[in-house]
Design an enzyme around this catalytic site. Sequence first.
Site, PDB file in Angstrom:
ATOM      1  N   THR A 169     -29.149  80.095  16.166  1.00  0.00           N
ATOM      2  CA  THR A 169     -29.235  80.725  17.454  1.00  0.00           C
ATOM      3  C   THR A 169     -28.123  80.341  18.409  1.00  0.00           C
ATOM      4  O   THR A 169     -27.624  80.901  19.272  1.00  0.00           O
ATOM      5  CB  THR A 169     -30.844  80.483  18.120  1.00  0.00           C
ATOM      6  OG1 THR A 169     -31.600  81.316  17.234  1.00  0.00           O
ATOM      7  CG2 THR A 169     -30.754  80.527  19.629  1.00  0.00           C
ATOM      8  N   CYS A 192     -46.497  92.217  16.435  1.00  0.00           N
ATOM      9  CA  CYS A 192     -47.908  92.302  16.450  1.00  0.00           C
ATOM     10  C   CYS A 192     -48.451  93.348  17.053  1.00  0.00           C
ATOM     11  O   CYS A 192     -47.838  94.204  17.763  1.00  0.00           O
ATOM     12  CB  CYS A 192     -48.378  91.130  17.511  1.00  0.00           C
ATOM     13  SG  CYS A 192     -50.021  91.017  18.039  1.00  0.00           S
TER      14      CYS A 192
END
Lengths: 377, 389
Positions: free
Chosen positions: A73, A322
């Site tokens: 990252t 999700c």
Amino acid sequence: MERLVYLDNSATTRPCKTAVDYINRALTQNWGNPSSLHGLGISAEAEVTAAREEIAKKISARPDEIIFTGGGTEANNTAVMSAAGGRYKKVITTAVEHPSVLQTVKRLENVGFEVVRIGCDGRGVIDLKELESALCGEAALVSIMLVNNELGSIQPVADAVRLVRKLSPNALFHCDAVQAFGKIPINVKSLGVDMLSASAHKIHGPKGVGFLYCKKGIKLNPLITGGGQERGLRSGTESVPLIAGFSGAVKELPDIKAQENEIRNINLYARKILGDSGFIDINSPEDACPYILNISVTGYRSETVLHFLESKNIFVSSGSACAKGEASYVLSAVGLPAKRIDSALRLSFSRENTREDIELLYAALSEAVKKLRRSKL
Amino acid sequence: MKEIILIKNGELALKGLNRSNFEDILIKNIKRRLKDLGKIEVRKAQSAIYIEPRDEQFDFEEALERVSLIFGIAAFSRACVCEKDFDDIVKKSTDYLKNTMESVKTFKVEAKRADKSFPLKSPEICRELGGELIDAYPHLKVDVHNPDVVVYCEIRDFAAYVRAEQIPGAGGLPVGTAGRASILISGGIDSPVAAWTMAKRGLKLNAIHFASPPYTSLRAEMKVKTLLSKVARYSGTVNLAIVPFTEIQDKIAEHCPEDYFTLIMRRMMMRISERLAEKSGSAALITGESLGQVASQTLPALVTTDSVVKMPVLRPLIGMDKEEIVRIARNIDTFETSILPYEDCCTVFTPKHPKTRPTLANCEAAERNLQIDALVEKAVNETQYTYIE
């Protein structure tokens, strides 16, 4: 308890013995500060130097072109932010990059950069024509990943570089290779990129360390300033133990081509028995990197199946964030129907996996569709 | 300089002969919540409670933070302990009040002389101490009607105390004075707010959570534990019962009409909860329902869920809007956790068109094929308990 079947190796991998040994050595013996003038500093510096050489070799770079960072990252952030401050205010990337690229590009957009996000086809591969038309007018940066983290799709990075050099010669080219490094052969010279990111913990190294390859002569704006370590591009006392661990992981990597073939066999086996089952759809394209296989147990929510597998000691990743959260933007970008996105699971392999793992997975999934209730979506 | 926390217990003063009992519970709650911060001495005198640190390492700021969350406290303040000697009072208070006095323009002094042997009378204390403070901080002016700050000086039997601002407390009644009740907690925004609201009225809490692995994840359970630990900062420890619910959901889906799924599920939850509540000594159930918020919270739906239990069901949020509930959730710091996106057991099997106007007769007919007693019995027996601090 059944034996552990870990099929989430794109999330992270089990640290290998050499990595752990090297970390241990750096923590117990060579624990000095590499910047110190005395002997303890020198032995710590030697750890970092050796790691830099080991890692540079793997991508055919020069050691001084490797900048150690606090992970993939940070490497992506450094690369993208390097575009800021130059003459040109345009960034080109793809719709299927990792959030560490997309969110950072978004920050540039918020301060006035023009951003073009190239779409992809049903295989998750970008359209070079679209890149070509995006390249009208000079860009500051083009950032395209090598292997997609959800589908495994491989982008035509070398071709993209050639286009960029022809149409926007001043643009920097960055490639996020976090899911590719150590898994498929990478040669920064033949790819032609200016910058390339990688991470240690995806290849059996420790978390918290990665690198940004930065071609000699390229000028970057550092994200982190201070004592001038890593050629001034990443200040802060080097994390010697993690860098050494990274090096240990690279040292223990088997021959990349041979290993890729082994993984391909597992992948093909999984495609066969899961694909033939009649209740599983394969989402990854056939020419994807074999380390990643995205599937859908269509009609059954990812999260539910994931937890069912967990109860059998099998660990996978849900393709979409999700059920209540946002659907995966990568799977949406390749045009999968909502039902398949909601059921997506990502299997990701490592050298520790065997065909038996796939058999156990298949048996568990067969049981899941018998026992679990179908989602109403 | 010695500092104490001085507590005014609001509503308690109204409770007649029970007052002493209420105060004792409040003191016990305070002691329990400050226990790990170091040794303290707590004493009560005329509707005030004095917390005196007896430990060099005592974390005073943390103690104030915790006291601000304890129910049964109307207001509190930090005060400086002086000898019962006017010179000492002047010397310590000018020093102690430095920051306050430098940040205001006007003030007044109020005094209370509980120890009548102290040589100065209350009005004299006000006048003299006020004069000394003006000498020390010449920019100050006295304003008896609308002062920026009121300085209180109390002469007690055991010492003299000087303090400035009062801090509003959490209000309500001491937890435990109203008995015990069980909150049904799902992990959403509402139930922690309902739990907090009832703890505020003096109820000791137990909690009941229904888990449906693999439809719900361990993370959903961890989320409930995090929420309860946030509520526990106000309510004290909570005993959490985790009920295995997958089989019941499967059986309902198998044997009952789809549009009644949620209602029958709620009825099963209430039956199990009542049994668990009885076992744990709870006298009531608490839910986070708000009228009309979802299909299972319409009045006819509430009638059908209530009808399976004899115990009263407390619904403190029944008349509140979502925004009002969210505001409290933010205040008690449960909101951010509540909106984490893990499946809870209410969302997995949700019917496409749930009944909003069910009748009791239809509901009973819909669950006719369910082995209700056996399922309840099994769930109660397989329930697992854990303490949340």
